[in-house]
Design a protein around this motif. Structure first.
Motif, PDB file in Angstrom:
ATOM      1  N   HIS A  99      36.496  35.894  53.517  1.00  0.00           N
ATOM      2  CA  HIS A  99      37.694  35.492  52.771  1.00  0.00           C
ATOM      3  C   HIS A  99      37.587  34.059  52.253  1.00  0.00           C
ATOM      4  N   ARG A 100      36.974  33.179  53.027  1.00  0.00           N
ATOM      5  CA  ARG A 100      36.886  31.772  52.630  1.00  0.00           C
ATOM      6  C   ARG A 100      35.447  31.346  52.316  1.00  0.00           C
ATOM      7  N   TYR A 101      34.590  32.319  52.004  1.00  0.00           N
ATOM      8  CA  TYR A 101      33.185  32.022  51.747  1.00  0.00           C
ATOM      9  C   TYR A 101      33.060  31.134  50.517  1.00  0.00           C
ATOM     10  N   PRO A 104      30.563  33.288  45.637  1.00  0.00           N
ATOM     11  CA  PRO A 104      31.189  34.567  45.271  1.00  0.00           C
ATOM     12  C   PRO A 104      30.710  35.709  46.167  1.00  0.00           C
ATOM     13  N   SER A 125      35.751  38.116  46.996  1.00  0.00           N
ATOM     14  CA  SER A 125      36.358  37.408  45.868  1.00  0.00           C
ATOM     15  C   SER A 125      36.357  38.247  44.598  1.00  0.00           C
ATOM     16  N   HIS A 126      35.437  39.216  44.504  1.00  0.00           N
ATOM     17  CA  HIS A 126      35.307  40.061  43.319  1.00  0.00           C
ATOM     18  C   HIS A 126      35.214  41.514  43.790  1.00  0.00           C
ATOM     19  N   ARG A 127      36.248  42.307  43.497  1.00  0.00           N
ATOM     20  CA  ARG A 127      36.371  43.657  44.053  1.00  0.00           C
ATOM     21  C   ARG A 127      36.263  44.697  42.946  1.00  0.00           C
ATOM     22  N   ALA A 212      31.782  31.624  40.521  1.00  0.00           N
ATOM     23  CA  ALA A 212      32.885  32.584  40.662  1.00  0.00           C
ATOM     24  C   ALA A 212      33.487  32.906  39.296  1.00  0.00           C
ATOM     25  N   SER A 216      33.397  36.524  37.343  1.00  0.00           N
ATOM     26  CA  SER A 216      34.641  37.137  36.871  1.00  0.00           C
ATOM     27  C   SER A 216      34.548  37.498  35.392  1.00  0.00           C
TER      28      SER A 216
END
Length: 355
Positions: A99-101, A104, A125-127, A212, A216
């Motif tokens: 969660h806090r990595y 990405p 972070s990217h699902r 990140a 995205s």
């Protein structure tokens, strides 16, 4: 089992791949979780490793959750309880670390994404979902509660769908996951190798925030360029009904509205059946976890759930629920108490005290 590899990128940097692999729909075991934690910690400090990609082996599942049979073994004899404690501790910490990595984390959520598998997926972070994705937190059916941070992130979904999912164990398909905020991107299940090729050619910088944004943008562009044959949304047409059904702060009234549904929507009829079959104690505990999570940080939610899980291993309906669902497979759990109206606040309060 779990496999790791470093995939070379065109600019000399690397993408780290985590491949979840087990015969039980890639379910997590304690050794698997420990290996993943060790690997992502090493990658955290590797300046050449720019992002992490998580996927499941095969076409059926990303990850179906934790190895519940192993937890049943741990609950069956007091001398093995520590094994259950260790699993929950490390599983929850893994989700917290993802969660806090600082780099990405891209999750390829193909197929079944349930329980602890959704925990990993939610922490990314990217699902990405595919046409076969099915997301659920069915813990009330086995006497547990939606965990791995779900007391927090289920409530972040649009409308009241997260509340319904938590209290019944109902499922989201890929279109629903996108519509309600459980995923951001959709790609066809047969496009993974093409996705990998695109990721290898991106101008990764090794700077977490910049990479990140890069990921995205690329995933959004691919989602638009490679249309995914998504199923029809199940829950979007029912959003107003779900909102009305799950409104308010009276758990008994909400559950009564769910179980007394008389409409024609198959999904809501199934939700009523699932809740009626679930553990009354788990339903109340799930409700209380979500209420308390509203005033807690993510880390505090994880600690609250860790305490609750340890207590579920020692008392409550967890052992009986797993027996009925996975061991004897009679689907006739003997819940105690049998009805939600018989569960008291004192019954639930003990799950928040040291085990």
């Amino acid at each position: 089992m779990v496999h790791f590899q470093q995939i070379a990128l065109s600019n000399g940097l690397f993408l780290g791949e985590i491949l979840l692999a087990s015969s039980r729909l890639n379910a997590q075991s304690l050794p698997m979780v420990l290996k993943i934690r060790e690997q992502i910690e090493a990658w955290r400090h590797d300046p050449l490793l720019v992002a992490v990609l998580v996927r499941g082996e095969g076409e059926r599942a990303f990850c179906a959750g934790g190895d519940i049979r192993a937890l049943y073994h741990a609950m069956s004899k007091p001398e093995f309880l520590h094994e259950g404690d260790d699993f929950f501790r490390h599983e929850y910490d893994l989700c917290r670390e993802l969660h806090r990595y600082p780099k990405p984390v891209i999750a390829w959520g193909n197929g079944i994404v349930m329980g602890g598998g959704w925990g990993i997926f939610a922490a990314a972070s990217h699902r990405i979902v595919t046409e076969s994705s099915v997301l659920a937190m069915p813990e009330v059916s086995i006497g547990l509660f939606p965990d791995v941070g779900a007391s927090f992130w289920l409530q972040q979904l649009e409308g009241k769908i997260g509340r319904l999912l938590a209290l019944t164990g109902s499922r989201l398909n890929a279109a629903d996951a996108l519509a309600f905020g459980a995923a951001e991107f959709a790609l066809s299940g047969n496009s993974f190798e093409s996705l990998l090729s695109v990721l290898q050619e991106l101008p990764w910088s090794g700077i977490g925030a910049r990479d990140a944004e890069l990921a995205s943008g690329a995933l959004a562009a691919l989602s638009a360029a490679w249309p995914c044959p998504l199923p029809e949304s199940v829950w979007l047409p029912l959003a107003d009904e779900v909102e009305a059904m799950c409104a308010g702060d009276d758990l008994l009234a909400i559950c009564e509205r769910i179980q007394n549904y008389q409409g024609d929507a198959p999904a809501l009829r199934l939700a009523a059946e699932l809740q009626a079959a679930g553990s009354p104690t788990s339903i109340y505990l799930t409700w209380e976890m979500a209420l308390r999570a509203q005033s807690l940080s993510y880390d505090e939610v994880v600690e609250m759930e860790w305490l609750g899980a340890r207590n579920c291993l020692r008392h409550g309906d967890f052992h009986e629920g797993v027996r009925a669902k996975l061991i004897d497979r009679d689907d006739q759990p003997r819940w105690s108490p049998k009805e939600l109206a018989l569960v008291t606040f004192a019954d639930i309060e003990c799950f928040f005290k040291p085990a």
